[in-house]
Scaffold this motif. Structure first.
Motif, PDB file in Angstrom:
ATOM      1  N   LEU A  98       0.840  -1.215   0.000  1.00 59.16           N
ATOM      2  CA  LEU A  98       0.000   0.000   0.000  1.00 59.16           C
ATOM      3  C   LEU A  98       0.871   1.258   0.000  1.00 59.16           C
ATOM      4  O   LEU A  98       0.591   2.229   0.701  1.00 59.16           O
ATOM      5  CB  LEU A  98      -0.963   0.002   1.181  1.00 59.16           C
ATOM      6  N   ALA A  99       1.907   1.239  -0.836  1.00 63.96           N
ATOM      7  CA  ALA A  99       2.851   2.353  -0.907  1.00 63.96           C
ATOM      8  C   ALA A  99       2.442   3.422  -1.902  1.00 63.96           C
ATOM      9  O   ALA A  99       3.099   4.446  -2.006  1.00 63.96           O
ATOM     10  CB  ALA A  99       4.237   1.822  -1.258  1.00 63.96           C
ATOM     11  N   ILE A 100       1.358   3.176  -2.641  1.00 61.67           N
ATOM     12  CA  ILE A 100       0.910   4.125  -3.668  1.00 61.67           C
ATOM     13  C   ILE A 100      -0.410   4.745  -3.235  1.00 61.67           C
ATOM     14  O   ILE A 100      -1.375   4.040  -2.961  1.00 61.67           O
ATOM     15  CB  ILE A 100       0.729   3.416  -5.021  1.00 61.67           C
ATOM     16  N   GLU A 101      -0.443   6.070  -3.201  1.00 65.10           N
ATOM     17  CA  GLU A 101      -1.678   6.790  -2.894  1.00 65.10           C
ATOM     18  C   GLU A 101      -2.102   7.555  -4.139  1.00 65.10           C
ATOM     19  O   GLU A 101      -1.292   8.230  -4.768  1.00 65.10           O
ATOM     20  CB  GLU A 101      -1.465   7.755  -1.740  1.00 65.10           C
ATOM     21  N   VAL A 102      -3.374   7.436  -4.500  1.00 70.22           N
ATOM     22  CA  VAL A 102      -3.915   8.114  -5.663  1.00 70.22           C
ATOM     23  C   VAL A 102      -4.933   9.143  -5.181  1.00 70.22           C
ATOM     24  O   VAL A 102      -5.905   8.790  -4.522  1.00 70.22           O
ATOM     25  CB  VAL A 102      -4.585   7.124  -6.638  1.00 70.22           C
ATOM     26  N   LEU A 103      -4.679  10.409  -5.512  1.00 78.63           N
ATOM     27  CA  LEU A 103      -5.594  11.486  -5.162  1.00 78.63           C
ATOM     28  C   LEU A 103      -6.325  11.927  -6.418  1.00 78.63           C
ATOM     29  O   LEU A 103      -5.706  12.142  -7.452  1.00 78.63           O
ATOM     30  CB  LEU A 103      -4.822  12.669  -4.575  1.00 78.63           C
ATOM     31  N   LYS A 104      -7.634  12.074  -6.317  1.00 78.71           N
ATOM     32  CA  LYS A 104      -8.423  12.503  -7.489  1.00 78.71           C
ATOM     33  C   LYS A 104      -8.945  13.905  -7.277  1.00 78.71           C
ATOM     34  O   LYS A 104      -9.133  14.366  -6.219  1.00 78.71           O
ATOM     35  CB  LYS A 104      -9.584  11.544  -7.712  1.00 78.71           C
TER      36      LYS A 104
END
Length: 64
Positions: free
Chosen positions: A58-64
């Motif tokens: 869970l090292a990737i965070e995606v912000l929209k």
């Protein structure tokens, strides 16, 4: 979309590179993720979301 990575969480599994190789790469010495494009174009969004879902750490965070 904005992509944020946490190098401290990355375990070098490489799933992100397999899912979105135009946005992610890995360092050669330890396999830790390298973010190539923090603001990927719309045609890459689905692949980036897939990469985030595949990341075992869970090292990737995606912000929209």
């Amino acid at each position: 979309m904005k992509v944020i990575i946490d190098e401290d969480k990355c375990v070098g599994a490489g799933q992100c590179v397999l899912a979105a190789d135009q946005v992610f790469d890995q360092r050669e010495d330890d396999g830790i993720v390298v973010l190539l494009d923090a603001l990927p174009p719309e045609e890459q969004h689905s692949a980036v979301e897939d990469a985030a879902a595949r990341c075992p750490a869970l090292a990737i965070e995606v912000l929209k």
